[in-house]
Design an enzyme around this catalytic site. Structure first.
Site, short mmCIF file in Angstrom:
data_model
loop_
_atom_site.label_atom_id
_atom_site.label_comp_id
_atom_site.label_asym_id
_atom_site.label_seq_id
_atom_site.Cartn_x
_atom_site.Cartn_y
_atom_site.Cartn_z
N ASN A 46 0.87 -1.18 0.00
CA ASN A 46 0.00 0.00 0.00
C ASN A 46 0.91 1.23 0.00
O ASN A 46 1.44 1.60 1.04
CB ASN A 46 -0.90 -0.03 1.25
CG ASN A 46 -1.74 1.23 1.38
OD1 ASN A 46 -1.81 2.04 0.46
ND2 ASN A 46 -2.39 1.38 2.53
N TRP A 47 1.05 1.83 -1.16
CA TRP A 47 1.96 2.99 -1.26
C TRP A 47 1.39 4.24 -0.62
O TRP A 47 2.10 5.22 -0.45
CB TRP A 47 2.26 3.29 -2.73
CG TRP A 47 3.12 2.29 -3.44
CD1 TRP A 47 3.77 1.21 -2.87
CD2 TRP A 47 3.45 2.27 -4.83
NE1 TRP A 47 4.47 0.53 -3.84
CE2 TRP A 47 4.29 1.16 -5.05
CE3 TRP A 47 3.10 3.07 -5.92
CZ2 TRP A 47 4.80 0.85 -6.31
CZ3 TRP A 47 3.60 2.77 -7.17
CH2 TRP A 47 4.44 1.66 -7.37
N LYS A 48 0.09 4.22 -0.33
CA LYS A 48 -0.59 5.42 0.20
C LYS A 48 -0.31 6.61 -0.73
O LYS A 48 -0.26 6.42 -1.94
CB LYS A 48 -0.15 5.67 1.64
CG LYS A 48 -0.35 4.43 2.51
CD LYS A 48 -0.27 4.67 3.99
CE LYS A 48 -0.53 3.37 4.72
NZ LYS A 48 -0.56 3.52 6.17
N HIS A 100 -9.97 1.61 4.10
CA HIS A 100 -8.76 1.76 4.93
C HIS A 100 -9.06 2.71 6.08
O HIS A 100 -9.84 3.66 5.92
CB HIS A 100 -7.61 2.29 4.07
CG HIS A 100 -6.30 2.23 4.78
ND1 HIS A 100 -5.95 3.16 5.73
CD2 HIS A 100 -5.29 1.34 4.71
CE1 HIS A 100 -4.75 2.84 6.21
NE2 HIS A 100 -4.33 1.73 5.60
N GLU A 105 -7.48 5.06 7.30
CA GLU A 105 -7.20 6.48 6.99
C GLU A 105 -8.37 7.10 6.23
O GLU A 105 -8.68 8.28 6.40
CB GLU A 105 -5.87 6.59 6.23
CG GLU A 105 -4.69 6.33 7.17
CD GLU A 105 -3.46 5.74 6.51
OE1 GLU A 105 -3.34 5.76 5.28
OE2 GLU A 105 -2.59 5.23 7.28
N GLU A 128 -6.44 -4.53 10.41
CA GLU A 128 -5.39 -3.55 10.63
C GLU A 128 -5.72 -2.74 11.89
O GLU A 128 -6.49 -1.76 11.81
CB GLU A 128 -5.29 -2.58 9.45
CG GLU A 128 -4.94 -3.24 8.15
CD GLU A 128 -4.24 -2.26 7.20
OE1 GLU A 128 -3.12 -2.57 6.79
OE2 GLU A 128 -4.81 -1.19 6.93
N GLY A 144 1.63 2.44 10.88
CA GLY A 144 2.63 3.50 10.75
C GLY A 144 3.26 3.93 12.06
O GLY A 144 3.94 4.95 12.12
N SER A 195 2.47 -1.93 10.62
CA SER A 195 3.90 -1.98 10.94
C SER A 195 4.55 -3.33 10.65
O SER A 195 5.45 -3.77 11.37
CB SER A 195 4.15 -1.56 12.40
OG SER A 195 3.76 -0.20 12.58
P1 PGA Z 1 2.13 0.42 7.78
O1 PGA Z 1 0.71 0.66 7.05
O2 PGA Z 1 2.68 -0.88 7.26
O3 PGA Z 1 2.96 1.61 7.40
O4 PGA Z 1 1.84 0.36 9.26
C1 PGA Z 1 -0.16 -0.41 6.82
C2 PGA Z 1 -1.43 0.08 6.17
O5 PGA Z 1 -1.90 1.17 6.53
O6 PGA Z 1 -2.00 -0.59 5.29
#
Ligand code: PGA
Length: 256
Positions: free
Chosen positions: A12-14, A99, A101, A171, A177, A217
């Site tokens: 997931n590059w976001k 997600h 976010e 998640e 993160g 993470s």
């Molecule tokens: P992360 O993000 O590996 O940077 O914790 C995971 C995600 O949000 O899919």
């Protein structure tokens, strides 16, 4: 992990990477995953601006080009949105849905996530549906209330889709993160309970064939113990997916 579910390692590059950076990444990744031959599925969830390029380069490689979001209507007066047919048109085969976010920063509701999931499944786009609790919810003993509600909303809206047509990702929001990973036991506990719930809602066959990933993470140093859990079918990876080398280490670990 059970034998009948092929592991999936997803990047997931976001909101990262220009088209040029995406090209460089794919050029480095593709030759190194060419011999996976059905042992592990690899997906790259890229921003909209890089998607047609990622999909073009991935074509025929077995790597799934994926979006990070879309809207559930196919076309119309929805300024700023992108639809499932538009994604399919440029060769995209999967998308993250819901997600945390997006749920937290862009006000996505369980209902919207359910409608998006259903639209994707109907159209043959593989949705990777994210669920998870905040630190406050976990500390208050409400992890399962939150997660089960999110899963239930999606599954109840699904129509008659088969298990293989969607993926869940557990998640925990406090692990995204932050460098703080859920313990392998906590990941197994939540994912095992999600699988049980899928069985109650749609039967054992559906539960047995639906892949459930862990995310939060993940890095090369912790992936093996996470993948060793019996119900964990792979990972959704943010930070550690941005460099090809570390993502490849995760793909290798998923291979077993
Ligand atoms: P992360 O993000 O590996 O940077 O914790 C995971 C995600 O949000 O899919």
């Amino acid at each position: 992990m059970a034998g009948e579910r092929r592991p999936l390692m997803a990047a997931n590059w976001k909101m990262n990477k220009t088209v040029r950076e995406a090209q460089d990444y794919m050029a480095a990744l593709l030759p190194r995953v060419a011999d996976l031959a059905g042992e592990v599925d690899v997906a790259v969830f890229a921003p909209f601006t890089c998607l047609s390029e990622v999909a073009r380069m991935a074509e025929g490689s077995g790597v799934l080009a994926g979006a990070q979001n879309f809207f559930y209507e196919d076309s119309g007066a929805y300024t700023g949105e992108v639809s499932v047919p538009m994604l399919l048109d440029v060769g995209v085969r999967a998308s993250i849905v819901g997600h945390s976010e997006r749920r937290e920063l862009f006000c996505e509701t369980d209902e919207a996530v359910a409608r998006k999931t259903r639209r994707a499944v109907e159209a043959g786009l593989l949705p990777v549906v994210c669920v998870g609790e905040t630190k406050e919810e976990r500390d208050a003993g409400r992890m399962w209330e939150k997660v089960s509600g999110q899963v239930r909303a999606v599954v109840e809206g699904l129509g008659d889709a088969p298990g293989r047509s969607l993926v869940f990702a557990y998640e925990p929001i406090w692990a995204i993160g932050t460098g703080e990973t859920a313990s392998p036991e906590d990941a197994q506990d939540a994912i095992g309970r999600i699988r049980e719930l899928l069985g109650e809602l749609r039967g054992e066959g559906f539960a047995a064939e639906t892949r459930i990933l862990y995310g939060g993470s993940i890095k090369p140093g912790n992936i093996s113990e996470i993948m060793a859990q019996k119900d964990v079918d792979g990972g959704l990876v943010g930070g550690a997916s941005l460099e090809v080398d570390s993502f490849l280490q995760l793909v290798e670990a998923a291979r077993g």
